[in-house]
Design an enzyme around this catalytic site. Structure first.
Site, mmCIF file in Angstrom:
data_model
loop_
_atom_site.group_PDB
_atom_site.id
_atom_site.type_symbol
_atom_site.label_atom_id
_atom_site.label_comp_id
_atom_site.label_asym_id
_atom_site.label_seq_id
_atom_site.Cartn_x
_atom_site.Cartn_y
_atom_site.Cartn_z
ATOM 1 N N ARG A 82 0.814 -1.214 0.000
ATOM 2 C CA ARG A 82 0.000 0.000 0.000
ATOM 3 C C ARG A 82 0.850 1.268 0.000
ATOM 4 N NH1 ARG A 82 -3.215 -1.898 3.875
ATOM 5 N NH2 ARG A 82 -3.115 -0.280 5.434
ATOM 6 N N TYR A 86 0.606 4.527 -2.365
ATOM 7 C CA TYR A 86 0.445 5.913 -1.911
ATOM 8 C C TYR A 86 1.483 6.817 -2.584
ATOM 9 C CZ TYR A 86 -2.498 3.982 1.814
ATOM 10 O OH TYR A 86 -3.477 3.336 2.518
ATOM 11 N N TYR A 108 -11.803 11.226 -0.590
ATOM 12 C CA TYR A 108 -13.070 11.267 0.147
ATOM 13 C C TYR A 108 -12.815 11.656 1.600
ATOM 14 C CZ TYR A 108 -12.236 6.598 2.173
ATOM 15 O OH TYR A 108 -11.728 5.536 2.859
#
Ligand SMILES: C[S@@+](CC[C@H](N)C(=O)[O-])C[C@H]1O[C@@H](n2cnc3c(N)ncnc32)[C@H](O)[C@@H]1O
Length: 257
Positions: A82, A86, A108
């Site tokens: 991950r 990023y 979001y």
């Protein structure tokens, strides 16, 4: 997205010049009612918009505001680290600004709350002499305070990423509210949850019942992304023999006492 290591100075408005500019905004959790006028204006004014959102209505709204908007969802991969993802997202946010364009990154919730790529992009932009700013927005934490009737001023507040909390076991005040984000990704390094999350979450609940008590109430909370729908609020005692398994959007809360 895990938390950042450093802050960003929001009082640095971008000026579109030869070096381009980056603006990072959030949609809120419910784009219909929580997208701010400032965020909307930044999306509309951008030459390129890249977004990472959690529901299709938000994606449609962003694309309606700017035809040059595209999702970065394809950067996630089930077995892909991950943190590498990023980094790729931060680079994607920066690319148009490096070409002298107005770039707008849309995440979001609040873009700076568990929004590592947003913070990294702003820091890198400024290090490269590119004007960059982040606008605040409504986060899941804000919705939680409203929906669960919790005022962090009453008892104090601890807020951690769930994996970080499970590994580091920080000292906590058991009378304060505890909020753990990303319980649905606990222990996961990739872009998607595996079946191992359920067992790790049970261990987390056991860890918490040792610190608090078996009778203390925990809440798995999910704010609704749609104005007409109610939040999901699943209450259980920490001593529950079969605690529920959190999904990706859930936040774990132990209200203060
Ligand atoms: C990468 S963080 C993003 C947080 C987001 N930037 C914000 O401002 O809320 C993802 C975590 O936020 C929390 N979250 C996201 N959507 C949520 C929702 N609708 N209700 C409750 N928590 C939510 C969950 O803990 C989830 O694992």
């Amino acid at each position: 997205m895990s938390g950042p290591t450093g802050g960003t100075d929001a009082a640095d408005p971008p000026e579109h010049g030869a070096t381009g500019a980056l603006t990072v905004v959030g949609t809120g959790i419910d784009v219909t009612t929580q997208l701010t006028p400032g965020a909307q204006a930044a999306i509309e004014a951008a030459d390129e918009v890249m977004y990472i959102v959690a529901d299709p209505v938000a994606a449609l709204r962003i694309e309606a505001l700017n035809p040059n908007a595209r999702s970065l969802d394809s950067l996630y991969g089930a077995g892909k680290d991950r943190h590498g993802t990023y980094d790729e997202m931060a680079e994607a946010f920066l690319e148009p600004a490096r070409k002298g364009l107005r770039s707008c990154a849309v995440l979001y919730g609040h873009p700076g709350v568990f929004g590592l790529p947003a913070h990294v992009a702003v820091q890198r932009a400024r290090a490269e002499g590119i004007s960059a700013r982040m606008l605040p927005a409504v986060s899941a934490l804000d919705c939680l305070f409203a929906d669960l009737g919790i005022d962090p001023g009453s008892t104090g507040l601890h807020c951690y990423e769930a994996t970080h909390f499970q590994r580091r076991r920080p000292a906590i005040d058991v009378d304060a509210t505890l909020v753990l984000l990303q319980p649905g990704m606990i222990g996961e390094l990739g872009g998607e949850p595996t079946p191992a999350v359920a067992g790790r979450f049970r261990q987390l609940v056991e860890q918490l019942s040792d610190v608090y008590s078996e009778a203390r109430e925990a809440v798995l909370y999910t704010a609704s992304p749609y104005p007409a729908a109610r939040p999901a609020v699943l209450r259980f005692p920490l001593g529950a023999p079969e605690p529920p398994t959190p999904d990706l959007a859930a936040t774990l809360c132990i209200p203060g006492s």
